[in-house]
Enzyme design. Structure first.
Site, mmCIF file in Angstrom:
data_model
loop_
_atom_site.group_PDB
_atom_site.id
_atom_site.type_symbol
_atom_site.label_atom_id
_atom_site.label_comp_id
_atom_site.label_asym_id
_atom_site.label_seq_id
_atom_site.Cartn_x
_atom_site.Cartn_y
_atom_site.Cartn_z
ATOM 1 N N GLY A 59 1.423 -20.536 -16.785
ATOM 2 C CA GLY A 59 2.080 -21.098 -15.339
ATOM 3 C C GLY A 59 3.394 -21.747 -15.394
ATOM 4 N N GLY A 65 -7.520 -13.367 -7.065
ATOM 5 C CA GLY A 65 -7.194 -14.438 -5.833
ATOM 6 C C GLY A 65 -6.405 -13.766 -4.695
ATOM 7 N N GLY A 125 -5.282 -16.157 -2.231
ATOM 8 C CA GLY A 125 -4.707 -17.345 -1.582
ATOM 9 C C GLY A 125 -2.988 -17.222 -1.357
ATOM 10 N N ASN A 142 8.764 -21.174 0.174
ATOM 11 C CA ASN A 142 8.474 -22.584 -0.838
ATOM 12 C C ASN A 142 9.804 -23.197 -0.849
ATOM 13 O OD1 ASN A 142 9.974 -20.362 -2.314
ATOM 14 N ND2 ASN A 142 9.169 -21.519 -4.305
ATOM 15 N N LYS A 162 3.470 -24.065 3.304
ATOM 16 C CA LYS A 162 4.203 -22.830 2.970
ATOM 17 C C LYS A 162 4.365 -21.903 4.112
ATOM 18 C CE LYS A 162 4.186 -22.678 -1.999
ATOM 19 N NZ LYS A 162 4.016 -22.061 -3.127
ATOM 20 N N LYS A 196 4.808 -31.387 -10.645
ATOM 21 C CA LYS A 196 5.834 -31.138 -11.748
ATOM 22 C C LYS A 196 7.407 -30.942 -11.129
ATOM 23 C CE LYS A 196 2.602 -29.774 -15.458
ATOM 24 N NZ LYS A 196 1.367 -29.920 -14.695
#
Length: 284
Positions: free
Chosen positions: A250, A129, A131, A88, A67, A16
């Site tokens: 988000g 999470g 990750g 990022n 990243k 996006k």
């Protein structure tokens, strides 16, 4: 020539970022472009060399899976990017060097800033999470004085992540499925506390299995924060609202991290007064 920035990743079609940056470029009337560029892992070094030599390129956002892989290919890393262990955003400095930055931390914390400006006698976050996204979230919340419970399928990986990013903190780990079943834990009076429950995993994303979380594990007054952006209104957030909790979606983090990057790329701040219109465009 028109200056430009871009987002790179593999895959990249779902990003996006072009819609967000393009919206701000349009609103400000800048003579600039923002593109999406597919870069496979074996093309990353050549990409950096080519962009270093391009006078019109101002930088790029970096998405999965690059990243961490891009870090040794850059000329400098800002301290936060070093600490998080992930980049990022890459910006071309005035000397032509490529500088790795991390705007994910700022983006994640942005919608929490008013709450974090308050005084609390205890702050705790349950992060689901382990990750790449969890790295920025762990670093950001540890820096704001949170005690963390990091949950993943592999608790050893969770412990290693906490030890790497905040070895002096009194943090905890748990298996992810610990939160799937109801709990009868008797929470104390949480007035004066700041509690978060953060989905930092891809679970609940379109095409992914749902995140199994029973809201009896959340203390009263908790804020539910889901970094998933497709769909924006996840089952995790829907269930949180039905249980009486405040929610953050988000897009808040996505727009926040993009705003910090935009300023680095184009030297002006984006028009945040138009966030509601931007959200409508992204939702459409």
């Amino acid at each position: 020539m028109t200056v430009y920035a871009e987002v790179i990743g593999d895959p990249i079609a779902q990003s996006k970022s072009p819609a967000i940056h393009g919206f701000w470029i349009e609103k400000l009337g800048l003579d600039a472009e923002y593109r999406a560029h597919h870069v496979a892992a074996d093309q990353l070094a050549a990409y950096c060399d080519a962009r270093r030599a391009d006078p019109d390129w101002r930088g790029c956002n970096v998405t999965m899976p690059h990243k961490q892989a891009i870090m040794p290919l850059l000329d400098r890393l800002e301290p936060l990017a070093k600490r998080v262990g992930a980049v990022n955003t890459v910006v071309k400095a005035s000397d032509g060097k490529l500088v790795g930055r991390n705007t994910d931390v700022a983006g994640f914390l942005e919608p929490l800033r008013l709450r974090l400006g308050e005084t609390h006698y205890f702050r705790m976050a349950r992060i689901l999470g382990t990750g790449g996204a969890a790295r920025a979230i762990v670093a950001g919340l540890a820096g704001e004085g949170f005690t963390l419970v990091l949950a993943g399928r592999n608790p050893d990986k969770a412990r290693a992540l906490l030890d790497e990013l905040d070895s002096g903190g009194e943090h905890h780990v748990a298996p992810l499925d610990h939160f799937a079943d109801a709990s009868d834990f008797p929470f104390d009076d949480r007035e004066g506390c700041c509690d978060l429950v953060v989905n930092a995993s891809p679970l609940g994303m379109r095409g992914q299995p749902p995140l199994a979380f029973d809201w009896s594990h959340a203390p009263p007054g908790s804020i539910a924060y889901d970094i998933v952006t497709d769909p924006v209104q996840t089952a995790f957030l829907k269930n949180a609202r039905e249980a009486g909790f405040a929610t953050i979606d988000g897009l808040a983090m996505l727009i926040g991290q993009a705003a910090a990057a935009f300023t680095h790329f184009f030297g002006v701040e984006p028009p945040r007064k138009d966030d509601a219109e931007l959200r409508e465009r992204l939702a459409g």
